[in-house]
Write an enzyme that holds these catalytic residues in place. Structure first.
Site, mmCIF file in Angstrom:
data_model
loop_
_atom_site.group_PDB
_atom_site.id
_atom_site.type_symbol
_atom_site.label_atom_id
_atom_site.label_comp_id
_atom_site.label_asym_id
_atom_site.label_seq_id
_atom_site.Cartn_x
_atom_site.Cartn_y
_atom_site.Cartn_z
ATOM 1 N N LEU A 540 0.054 15.731 2.744
ATOM 2 C CA LEU A 540 0.586 15.043 3.937
ATOM 3 C C LEU A 540 1.355 13.792 3.537
ATOM 4 O O LEU A 540 2.277 13.372 4.212
ATOM 5 C CB LEU A 540 -0.564 14.643 4.863
ATOM 6 C CG LEU A 540 -1.323 15.767 5.547
ATOM 7 C CD1 LEU A 540 -2.533 15.213 6.279
ATOM 8 C CD2 LEU A 540 -0.413 16.496 6.528
ATOM 9 N N GLY A 541 0.932 13.187 2.460
ATOM 10 C CA GLY A 541 1.610 11.978 2.019
ATOM 11 C C GLY A 541 1.096 11.557 0.665
ATOM 12 O O GLY A 541 0.027 11.986 0.228
ATOM 13 N N GLY A 543 0.692 8.106 -1.911
ATOM 14 C CA GLY A 543 0.805 6.669 -2.087
ATOM 15 C C GLY A 543 0.727 6.325 -3.556
ATOM 16 O O GLY A 543 0.728 7.217 -4.401
ATOM 17 N N ALA A 544 0.665 5.056 -3.835
ATOM 18 C CA ALA A 544 0.656 4.610 -5.229
ATOM 19 C C ALA A 544 -0.588 5.083 -5.949
ATOM 20 O O ALA A 544 -0.545 5.427 -7.120
ATOM 21 C CB ALA A 544 0.744 3.089 -5.275
ATOM 22 N N SER A 545 -1.682 5.118 -5.233
ATOM 23 C CA SER A 545 -2.928 5.419 -5.936
ATOM 24 C C SER A 545 -3.680 6.587 -5.312
ATOM 25 O O SER A 545 -4.817 6.846 -5.650
ATOM 26 C CB SER A 545 -3.829 4.182 -5.927
ATOM 27 O OG SER A 545 -4.067 3.800 -4.598
ATOM 28 N N VAL A 548 -2.704 12.230 0.097
ATOM 29 C CA VAL A 548 -3.396 12.633 1.304
ATOM 30 C C VAL A 548 -3.122 14.110 1.574
ATOM 31 O O VAL A 548 -1.983 14.547 1.529
ATOM 32 C CB VAL A 548 -2.952 11.790 2.514
ATOM 33 C CG1 VAL A 548 -3.736 12.182 3.751
ATOM 34 C CG2 VAL A 548 -3.122 10.311 2.227
ATOM 35 N N LYS A 565 -7.971 11.901 1.863
ATOM 36 C CA LYS A 565 -7.253 11.047 0.921
ATOM 37 C C LYS A 565 -7.990 11.045 -0.390
ATOM 38 O O LYS A 565 -9.156 10.655 -0.470
ATOM 39 C CB LYS A 565 -7.187 9.637 1.491
ATOM 40 C CG LYS A 565 -6.486 8.665 0.602
ATOM 41 C CD LYS A 565 -6.237 7.398 1.367
ATOM 42 C CE LYS A 565 -5.366 6.469 0.564
ATOM 43 N NZ LYS A 565 -4.877 5.383 1.403
ATOM 44 N N ASP A 665 -0.174 -4.197 3.611
ATOM 45 C CA ASP A 665 0.839 -3.169 3.385
ATOM 46 C C ASP A 665 1.277 -2.545 4.705
ATOM 47 O O ASP A 665 1.288 -1.325 4.849
ATOM 48 C CB ASP A 665 0.309 -2.110 2.404
ATOM 49 C CG ASP A 665 1.445 -1.301 1.784
ATOM 50 O OD1 ASP A 665 2.619 -1.694 1.958
ATOM 51 O OD2 ASP A 665 1.162 -0.274 1.143
#
Ligand SMILES: *[C@@H]1O[C@H](CO)[C@@H](O)[C@H](O)[C@H]1NC(C)=O
Ligand SMILES: *[C@@H]1O[C@H](CO)[C@@H](O)[C@H](O)[C@H]1NC(C)=O
Ligand SMILES: *[C@@H]1O[C@H](CO)[C@@H](O)[C@H](O)[C@H]1NC(C)=O
Length: 830
Positions: A540-541, A543-545, A548, A565, A665
């Site tokens: 779904l997505g 991120g940096a770390s 998801v 996640k 963020d």
């Protein structure tokens, strides 16, 4: 206009504050306090004396003397201070709560200046602590403070210094002070809860190690010392002032928080008190002064969710020791009033269980039938002797001895029925947890889809049917909420508490302050989540770390979509911290939040190096995809709503939850939208929750280019204002439906949105920002307001940026927006 709420007609009442306020203006008001009549040395009072024997404050509002405790066995008397003008004679302070005295006892201000409570034989029962020498008289003030003073009228001791369970207007709570609840509504001895301003500056509510008063588990906190903003701002004292506000102050007199909300009523119009009640709830009460003679109906709770803390005691208390908010084997239920949060908790027994002590429900419940005897197994299975009864929306979240997966409810029932050890099975989402007595921390959360399947002895009587009448009405209430939301939201709205015990224990060292309120998390195993996500297939997505994934939980007859996640980097590695602890701390902070504009964390998985978080699934994806990619873009009205929702979510993070959280963020990628396009902030706190130590040592910038505030680059303290900055950028993006920085298709002066917005605003041409947007063009007044707010938020100097609460008020049009200062050099820094 304030309104008041009455959950128990007998005790509380409902009235129109408007009428009261009008009436009260007609009344005579005392503006300056007359000095009280001096109580000279040698004076005394006797308990049970025929004549009314007590000392009054000048106005007669308060009295000091003996009160007979209703229902006490041997004509027990309390030496107390009470509201004397109202019918209930409400006690606000007492000297001998754990040792009532009999008729004939005396309280004496002796010739040598000491105050002494003695029983009829002359044995001293109580005397105030820490009174200096030189007392020359006593006096009861109209504030309700009974003092001992010297010849120069300097106060040497005051009852305000040793509160019992109540504080009054003008009272100051110093560090180290504890308010300990009564045992029950009629029993004044020390009870099971306390509210304290600790020496470390934390304002905390604890369960006690009853009958001792030591702190057991914290279940509410009004501030966290060393929160991410400013170490020095920890609590120094709590004030209750004459405007009716209770607030926590720092040593330098700045107000840190309003534990009971920011609405206050004048002490001229209302008697007021804030009491740590026997049920563990800290409440503010009001009593209109105009209503005392006409047999006024009683104390009213302020109808305001914030004036009652914690809002839901049933789910807040979850200690390892003790039965929870109610006793063992019972369950706690907030009786819904007009507003759920204003309700009072009640303790209930499961069907066919009875209170161990009918006169004291807090002692818990016991079986009213013979237990399932394992030795008698050969005589037949449990099926013959026992039934399973369902208690809807109820859970005893801790301690299970067996967990079964992929169960239907029927299988779960059968599993408990045929297991002689099983007293109750908790069924949720295909899981079946078998538990044994004693059952602790029981709670019923209306609408929660978890259910308790309790095993009860079979009976021929038809009374076995579990009464549902009350629940039907409440189900209707939540039903309204549930219609139109997905099954998954149902699950989330009033989700359940099933946190794996060992995980819990590992992260809850005793004595540490971790407000455990609303840790309503499910615990998943890695393999469960692996299969739910089909082996982490659908992304779904990223991120940096973390990445998801979409996942589906199979339940009987329903499927629940989740967002999982998965962290792919260990946390805290750069700080050299134990990643696991970092993870759990973060989780706890997130889990403690509950706001409709924050994405809800549903569950966790922490297995070895695998750390996963399970969130509610948001069907409309991120604001970024909606705003920058999708066609058609959301209309102006929707965008304005999204802006307000995000701002509200931030107010909550910054001001309203027990720990102050800086998101760090905020960007459209982290704002998700559910099916009704309600905006919810995601990723909050996670790995971006700042610890005090980090505000100085951190080198790596947290946040995303284009949205980060300039102070990140300047070694300045990081405060909530970094979120305000990021929000400002997002707000401008929402207005203009474009990214903060975009090259393609834009003139040079238009590329940096913040710049461009400033230029357009300066030229009084905000219309240029929304040229192609017909709706917005027709609503330029609002567009201009939003642009102005955005420009305030992106001020380089964090002090110039408004608090998010003010931002909300400005967005809603409740307050004027002044002209923002010209931009400084922020363009160069980003
Ligand atoms: C109050 O409750 C405690 C604990 O149950 C009990 O020991 C005490 O006798 C009670 N006091 C009165 C006056 O009933
Ligand atoms: C009470 O006593 C103090 C000290 O003796 C004196 O200053 C004050 O005036 C007295 N107040 C009243 C109301 O008698
Ligand atoms: C009580 O406190 C509030 C907030 O600090 C303040 O605005 C108000 O003026 C105070 N009232 C009085 C009577 O001091």
């Amino acid at each position: 206009m304030a309104s008041y709420y009455s959950p128990q007609p007998k005790f509380y009442y409902y009235y129109s504050s408007l009428i009261i306020l009008c009436l009260s203006t007609l009344l005579f008001r005392i503006n300056s306090q007359p000095a009280p009549r001096n109580i000279s040395l040698g004076s005394s009072l006797t308990a049970g004396a025929a004549s009314k024997d007590y000392w009054l404050s000048p106005s007669g509002e308060f009295a000091f003397g003996f009160q007979q405790v209703a229902g006490s066995s041997a004509n027990g008397f309390l030496l107390a201070i009470w509201y004397n003008k109202i019918a209930q004679k409400t006690i606000v302070w007492s000297a001998n709560r754990n040792e009532l005295v009999s008729s004939g006892s005396t309280v004496k201000l002796t010739k040598d200046g000491s105050l002494m409570l003695a029983d009829p034989s002359g044995r001293q029962i109580w005397g105030p602590n820490g009174v200096g020498a030189g007392v020359s008289y006593g006096a009861l003030f109209d504030t309700g403070n009974f003092v001992l003073a010297n010849r120069n009228a300097a106060v040497l001791w005051g009852s305000f210094d040793q509160p019992t369970d109540t504080i009054l207007p003008t009272q100051i709570v110093k560090r180290g002070t504890e308010l300990i609840s009564k045992y029950s509504s009629t029993n004044y001895s020390t009870g099971r809860f306390k509210f304290t301003l600790q020496n470390d500056g934390n304002l905390v509510a604890y369960t006690t190690f009853y009958p001792q008063t030591g702190s057991n588990f914290p279940y509410w906190a009004g501030n966290i010392a060393g929160n991410s903003v400013n170490f020095n701002k920890s609590g120094y004292r709590v004030m209750f002032n004459q405007s009716g506000l209770v607030y926590l102050m720092a040593k330098n007199e700045t107000v840190l928080s309003y534990p009971l909300g920011t609405d206050g009523e004048s002490t001229q119009d209302f008697f007021q008190r804030a009491t740590m009640d026997f049920d563990g709830v800290f409440r503010k009460y009001l009593y209109p002064k105009s209503n005392t003679s006409s047999g006024g109906s009683g104390w009213a709770m302020r109808w305001n969710t914030q004036a009652i803390q914690p809002p839901n005691i049933c789910t807040s208390v979850r200690g390892l020791f003790g039965g929870g908010a109610c006793g063992v084997n019972s369950y706690c239920h907030m009786e819904s009033g007009r507003e759920e949060n204003a309700a009072s908790p009640s303790c209930k027994c499961p069907p066919r269980y009875v209170f161990m002590d009918p006169s004291d429900e807090s002692k818990g419940c016991m079986k009213n039938f013979a237990s399932h005897d394992c030795r008698a197994e050969s005589n037949g299975s449990g099926d013959d002797q026992f039934d399973i009864m369902e208690i809807p929306s109820t859970n005893w979240p801790d301690f299970f001895y067996d967990q079964l997966e992929s169960q239907t409810e029927g299988m779960c029932r059968q599993a408990c029925l045929s297991d002689c050890l099983c007293d109750v099975a908790i069924f949720f989402g295909g899981f079946c947890w078998k538990k044994r007595m004693p059952l602790t921390n029981g709670r019923m959360e209306e609408g929660a889809s978890v259910k308790a399947l309790i095993k009860v002895g079979r009976s021929n009587s038809s009374s076995l049917a579990y009464p549902r009448k009350k629940d039907e009405s409440s189900l209707k209430l939540t039903g309204g909420l549930l219609i139109g939301s997905s099954v998954f939201l149902n699950l989330l709205l009033l989700s359940t508490t099933l946190l794996f015990f060992s995980w819990w224990r590992r992260n809850n060292k005793r004595g540490q302050l971790h407000p455990t309120s609303s840790v309503n998390l499910l615990s998943f195993s890695y393999s469960q989540l692996e299969s739910a996500t089909g082996g982490f297939k659908e992304v779904l997505g990223r991120g940096a770390s973390a990445t998801v994934y979409k996942g589906i939980l199979q339940n009987v007859g329903e499927t629940i979509t989740i967002a999982v996640k998965k962290m792919d980097k260990l946390w805290g590695v750069e700080e050299g911290e134990d990643d696991n602890r970092e993870f759990t701390t973060e989780v706890k902070v997130i889990a403690g939040t509950n706001h409709k504009n924050l994405v809800k964390l549903v569950g966790v998985c922490s297995e070895g190096k695998n750390h996963l978080l399970v969130y509610e699934y948001m069907s409309n994806g991120s604001l970024a995809s909606l705003l920058f990619k999708a066609d058609p873009r959301p209309n102006w009205y929707t965008r304005a709503q999204i802006a307000i929702s995000v701002a509200r979510g931030l107010v909550y993070l910054h001001e309203e939850c027990s720990t102050q959280i800086i998101h760090c963020d905020i960007k459209p990628q982290n704002i998700l939208l559910d099916e009704s396009l309600t905006a919810k902030i995601s990723d909050f706190g996670l790995a971006k929750l700042l610890k005090v130590e980090q505000t100085r040592t951190m080198t790596a910038i947290r946040g995303t280019k284009g949205y980060v505030a300039p102070e990140w680059f300047r070694n300045m303290a990081i405060t909530t204002k970094v979120d305000v900055y990021s929000f400002g950028v997002v707000l401008l993006e929402l207005v203009c439906c474009r990214r903060g920085f975009e090259m393609e298709g834009y003139e040079e002066e238009e590329m940096v949105l913040v710049d461009w917005a400033h230029e357009c605003y300066g030229d009084r041409m905000v219309g240029r920002l929304v040229e192609k947007d017909e709706e917005a063009m027709k609503d330029l007044v609002k567009v201009e307001r939003f642009v102005k707010i955005g420009l305030w938020c992106v001020q380089e100097d964090p002090c110039l940026r408004p608090e998010m609460k003010k931002v909300v008020h400005m967005l809603e049009g409740a307050v004027e927006v002044s002209v923002p200062p010209s931009p400084a050099s922020y363009i160069n820094t980003v």
